[in-house]
Design an enzyme around this catalytic site. Structure first.
Site, PDB file in Angstrom:
ATOM      1  N   GLU A 116      -5.632  10.825   0.090  1.00 61.96           N
ATOM      2  CA  GLU A 116      -4.665  10.715   1.185  1.00 61.96           C
ATOM      3  C   GLU A 116      -3.563  11.770   1.094  1.00 61.96           C
ATOM      4  O   GLU A 116      -3.118  12.307   2.108  1.00 61.96           O
ATOM      5  CB  GLU A 116      -4.043   9.314   1.195  1.00 61.96           C
ATOM      6  CG  GLU A 116      -4.957   8.198   1.697  1.00 61.96           C
ATOM      7  CD  GLU A 116      -6.028   7.781   0.705  1.00 61.96           C
ATOM      8  OE1 GLU A 116      -5.975   8.249  -0.455  1.00 61.96           O
ATOM      9  OE2 GLU A 116      -6.916   6.986   1.068  1.00 61.96           O
ATOM     10  N   GLN A 128      -7.816   4.713   6.177  1.00 63.69           N
ATOM     11  CA  GLN A 128      -8.915   3.734   6.273  1.00 63.69           C
ATOM     12  C   GLN A 128      -8.317   2.323   6.402  1.00 63.69           C
ATOM     13  O   GLN A 128      -8.761   1.530   7.227  1.00 63.69           O
ATOM     14  CB  GLN A 128      -9.814   3.843   5.049  1.00 63.69           C
ATOM     15  CG  GLN A 128     -11.143   3.167   5.255  1.00 63.69           C
ATOM     16  CD  GLN A 128     -12.219   3.762   4.372  1.00 63.69           C
ATOM     17  OE1 GLN A 128     -12.186   3.566   3.158  1.00 63.69           O
ATOM     18  NE2 GLN A 128     -13.162   4.475   4.966  1.00 63.69           N
ATOM     19  N   PHE A 129      -7.316   2.068   5.614  1.00 60.33           N
ATOM     20  CA  PHE A 129      -6.463   0.895   5.769  1.00 60.33           C
ATOM     21  C   PHE A 129      -5.032   1.383   5.579  1.00 60.33           C
ATOM     22  O   PHE A 129      -4.795   2.229   4.708  1.00 60.33           O
ATOM     23  CB  PHE A 129      -6.797  -0.191   4.730  1.00 60.33           C
ATOM     24  CG  PHE A 129      -8.097  -0.895   5.012  1.00 60.33           C
ATOM     25  CD1 PHE A 129      -8.126  -2.096   5.711  1.00 60.33           C
ATOM     26  CD2 PHE A 129      -9.293  -0.346   4.601  1.00 60.33           C
ATOM     27  CE1 PHE A 129      -9.327  -2.737   5.997  1.00 60.33           C
ATOM     28  CE2 PHE A 129     -10.503  -0.971   4.879  1.00 60.33           C
ATOM     29  CZ  PHE A 129     -10.529  -2.173   5.582  1.00 60.33           C
ATOM     30  N   ASP A 189      -2.699   0.217   4.086  1.00 56.97           N
ATOM     31  CA  ASP A 189      -2.227   0.023   2.703  1.00 56.97           C
ATOM     32  C   ASP A 189      -2.369   1.309   1.881  1.00 56.97           C
ATOM     33  O   ASP A 189      -1.590   1.563   0.972  1.00 56.97           O
ATOM     34  CB  ASP A 189      -3.056  -1.067   2.013  1.00 56.97           C
ATOM     35  CG  ASP A 189      -3.109  -2.343   2.821  1.00 56.97           C
ATOM     36  OD1 ASP A 189      -2.537  -3.350   2.397  1.00 56.97           O
ATOM     37  OD2 ASP A 189      -3.724  -2.331   3.916  1.00 56.97           O
ATOM     38  N   PHE A 190      -3.404   2.086   2.183  1.00 58.81           N
ATOM     39  CA  PHE A 190      -3.696   3.252   1.339  1.00 58.81           C
ATOM     40  C   PHE A 190      -2.728   4.407   1.577  1.00 58.81           C
ATOM     41  O   PHE A 190      -2.787   5.426   0.904  1.00 58.81           O
ATOM     42  CB  PHE A 190      -5.145   3.717   1.555  1.00 58.81           C
ATOM     43  CG  PHE A 190      -6.152   2.641   1.237  1.00 58.81           C
ATOM     44  CD1 PHE A 190      -5.889   1.709   0.233  1.00 58.81           C
ATOM     45  CD2 PHE A 190      -7.340   2.523   1.946  1.00 58.81           C
ATOM     46  CE1 PHE A 190      -6.798   0.701  -0.057  1.00 58.81           C
ATOM     47  CE2 PHE A 190      -8.248   1.520   1.661  1.00 58.81           C
ATOM     48  CZ  PHE A 190      -7.979   0.601   0.657  1.00 58.81           C
ATOM     49  N   HIS A 242      -5.357  -4.979   1.464  1.00 61.20           N
ATOM     50  CA  HIS A 242      -5.940  -4.645   2.771  1.00 61.20           C
ATOM     51  C   HIS A 242      -5.284  -5.463   3.873  1.00 61.20           C
ATOM     52  O   HIS A 242      -5.901  -5.758   4.887  1.00 61.20           O
ATOM     53  CB  HIS A 242      -7.457  -4.931   2.792  1.00 61.20           C
ATOM     54  CG  HIS A 242      -8.270  -4.006   1.954  1.00 61.20           C
ATOM     55  ND1 HIS A 242      -8.324  -4.098   0.593  1.00 61.20           N
ATOM     56  CD2 HIS A 242      -9.066  -2.965   2.291  1.00 61.20           C
ATOM     57  CE1 HIS A 242      -9.129  -3.160   0.123  1.00 61.20           C
ATOM     58  NE2 HIS A 242      -9.589  -2.452   1.127  1.00 61.20           N
TER      59      HIS A 242
END
Ligand SMILES: Cc1ncc(C[n+]2csc(CCOP(=O)(O)OP(=O)(O)O)c2C)c(N)n1
Length: 667
Positions: free
Chosen positions: A407, A429-430, A432-433, A474
């Protein structure tokens, strides 16, 4: 060290194919930053400048590389590359003003030393965190690759920063994407006080090229002609055959990390050894030996540079200290963006939130041919939520890019794309990441326009939110991390119609936008949505229900909890869906509060430090006389988000919201 000493030449200077004029010019180019530095050290002792990071002894690298690069090819220097700035011929008074925080510098006094960029000179200066420079170079190079303009991008780092994850990520991305970046490591022996033996455990940093699948070379960083000759060949070849190349320059840091910190930890023998390899003194000796420099020409050159420095200093010192106003400072946080309304067409179809986002994204990418979307598994696979399904067919693999799992490098690359005139869209992707890419967002993307007038045309799509049994990593809805940071816009739609129009505007807007998409709403919420492209303004809340007894202010999933409740309860409430959190529609909020006198702010995220708290404070400050009850905040529990369904229901504020609303109405 002084350039007047006369050591024996330590280097084999190969001047084949280089005319006298170039040879002397390379000397002049090295001399200039050296003489500026010598002057700066005097000014530092006199207390006339604050900090100084010295590149003495490393000039051959900056000068060699910058002399090879064409003027319209980007260079991303670090803190010891004064020679890049002088070789690009930035007027000295502007550099000096920059260091003194004055208006003729490049940051209106907002950032120091070499922390600035300039499109005029195609230089992109560092952020203090060092590593993101490599990812930004990737983005610039990707822009060049897509424009097929055969340009190379050069980026610098010290050996210390090569330990940062950002550097590894960016090298890997450049290799996987075959980006034409010249990655230059100046291995100068120490990272602050840390010697190379405590920094890495391989013989040469260039050896890592093999691991990245990248061509790599070791060069003598103190031999200007070796740098110039080898880099010329490599860069010429990279222009024809775009690819990344890793260069490790062996050199030495002859002064402290910064002047105040000294060099006590460096053994004297090392200092002596490298002093004898001074790149300028040795080269001067060589030029004398081949008869193209003599005392007279040397003195003339030095006098000219000395005059240039003192003229520049006179101008900079004569310049007034910077002054500004609160509104001037605030106005520069974002690039000006004039919203253009594109009205929705009348034909609609009944689609889900997820379809509306996909459609909005696709229509925006059709409209903006300079846009690129990057994310994990977004190409053939269509992304984990299938939002980019079919995009490869529509736009090709160049604009729809699967990324490695990195990221940070990708967000830095998004910044680089923007520097190079592109629009970058990044799918987390989520959401959270995003923590793995926090640094480039917070420190690079958010601050760049304010620092040096470089906007970040970046949209980060953030699938977020709980209620889907996905556990602590997630399920987060982390908008408050970003609303806290000046320089970022934050959009959080709750409906398909809003999501499509707001995403279009987010992509139009040249400023960075964090675009939150609630996963639990993706497939649950349907609406009639116009089939064609349209825009909606950022910073405008929508009032979904009107009533007189209470104002419910919320966004995202909270909007649907409130709608569910109001459907069955006979409550006369204003229901405000904020839609954008930054900018925030305070006008709509205050108008409603002044009418109802009671406010409940509902947020899914944990309470402390969240949006609800700030809105509550703003209401107290602006509408106190209108309030009939304390402002009520309802939020997620102060815990991570648990996995088991029952626990997750406890975490989420849906039930607490009902009770709190009744209490507030009864107050
Ligand atoms: C993320 C981060 N950690 C720590 C620092 C503090 N710091 C600034 S420069 C530096 C040393 C860098 O060493 P190197 O990359 O070898 O470059 P050099 O200074 O030797 O040219 C350190 C530790 C920082 N700026 N950013």
């Amino acid at each position: 060290m002084s350039t007047k000493t006369k050591p024996k030449s330590h280097f084999d200077y190969n001047r084949e194919g280089l005319d006298d004029e170039l040879l002397i010019e390379l000397y002049r180019r090295m001399l200039k930053p050296r003489m500026i530095e010598e002057k700066m050290l005097i000014l530092l002792r006199q207390g006339k400048i604050s900090k100084w990071f010295s590149g003495i002894g490393q000039e051959a690298i900056s000068i060699g590389i910058t002399s090879v690069m064409e003027k319209d090819e980007y260079i991303l220097p670090m803190h010891r590359n004064l020679g890049v700035f002088t070789t690009r011929e930035i007027p000295l008074h502007r550099l000096f003003s920059q260091w003194q925080g004055k208006a003729s510098g490049f940051t209106k006094g907002r950032d120091r030393s070499f922390h600035f960029g300039t499109q005029e000179f195609k230089i992109v200066g560092m952020i203090s965190h060092l590593g993101p420079q490599f990812g930004a170079a990737d983005g610039i190079a990707l822009g060049n690759l897509l424009k097929k303009n055969n340009k190379v991008t050069a980026v610098f780092t010290g050996e210390g920063a090569t330990s940062e994850g950002d550097i590894h990520e960016a090298l890997n991305v450049a290799s996987v994407w075959n980006l034409p970046v010249l990655f230059c490591i100046e291995n100068n022996g120490y990272g602050l006080s840390t010697p190379t033996s405590e920094q890495y455990n391989c013989e040469h940093l260039a050896d890592r090229g093999k691991g990245y699948g990248m061509e790599a070379h070791i060069l003598d960083g103190n031999n200007i002609l070796e740098v110039y000759n080898k880099v010329s060949q490599i860069v010429a070849d990279m222009r024809m055959n775009p690819r990344p190349v890793l260069l490790e320059f062996k050199t030495f840091r002859m002064r402290g990390h910064e002047e105040a910190s000294g060099t006590k930890y460096v053994p004297q023998e090392l200092m002596d050894e490298w002093a004898a390899k001074d790149p300028i003194a040795n080269y001067a000796e060589f030029l004398r030996n081949v008869g193209i420099l003599n005392e007279e020409t040397n003195a003339i050159m030095r006098d000219a540079i000395r005059d240039e420095i003192s003229n520049g200093l006179d101008l900079a010192f004569a310049e007034q200290d910077i002054s500004s106003t609160e509104s001037e400072e605030l106005d520069d946080v974002f690039k000006e963006f004039v919203y253009q309304e594109v009205k929705p067409n009348s034909e609609t179809e009944n689609i889900r939130l997820i379809d509306a986002i996909s459609q909005g994204l696709k229509q925006s990418m059709e409209r903006h041919e300079n846009s690129v979307i990057m994310g994990q598994d977004i190409a053939e696979y269509g992304g984990v939520f299938k939002i980019t399904e079919g995009f490869i067919e529509a736009f090709g693999r160049e604009r729809v890019r699967n990324t490695p799992i990195c990221e940070s490098a990708i967000l830095s690359a998004a910044m680089g794309l923007s520097i190079n005139g592109m629009k970058a869209i990044v799918e987390m992707q989520f959401g959270d990441f995003v923590t793995s890419g926090f640094n480039p967002i917070i420190n690079y993307i958010a601050k760049s326009h304010y620092r040096w007038n470089q906007h970040a045309d970046v949209v980060v799509r953030m699938p977020c939110g709980a209620g889907v049994g996905a556990g602590p990593f997630h399920s987060q809805t982390n908008e408050a991390w970003f609303t806290h940071t000046p320089g970022l816009k934050v959009v959080y739609p709750a409906f398909p119609f809003d999501a499509k129009g707001l995403l279009a505007t987010a992509i139009e807007d040249p400023n960075p936008v964090l675009f939150f998409e609630h996963k639990a709403l993706y497939r649950r919420i349907r609406q009639e949505v116009p089939t064609e492209y349209y825009t909606l303004p950022l910073g405008k809340a929508s009032v979904l229900r009107e009533g007189n007894d209470v104002s419910i202010i919320t966004y995202g999933a909270g909007v649907h909890w409130a709608l569910d409740l109001l459907e069955f309860d006979d409550i006369s409430a204003d229901l405000i869906d904020l839609r954008t959190l930054c900018p925030l529609d305070t006008e709509t909020i205050y108008a409603s509060v002044k009418k109802t006198g009671k406010v409940l702010i509902l947020q899914e995220d944990s309470m402390f430090g969240g949006i609800a708290s700030d809105i509550s404070a703003m209401i107290m400050e602006n509408c106190f006389e209108y309030l009939d009850a304390p402002v009520k905040r309802v939020a997620g529990l102060e815990t991570p988000i648990p996995f088991a369904h029952n626990l997750e229901a406890l975490y989420l504020p849906k039930e607490r919201f009902k009770t709190a609303l009744q209490e507030l109405l009864a107050y």
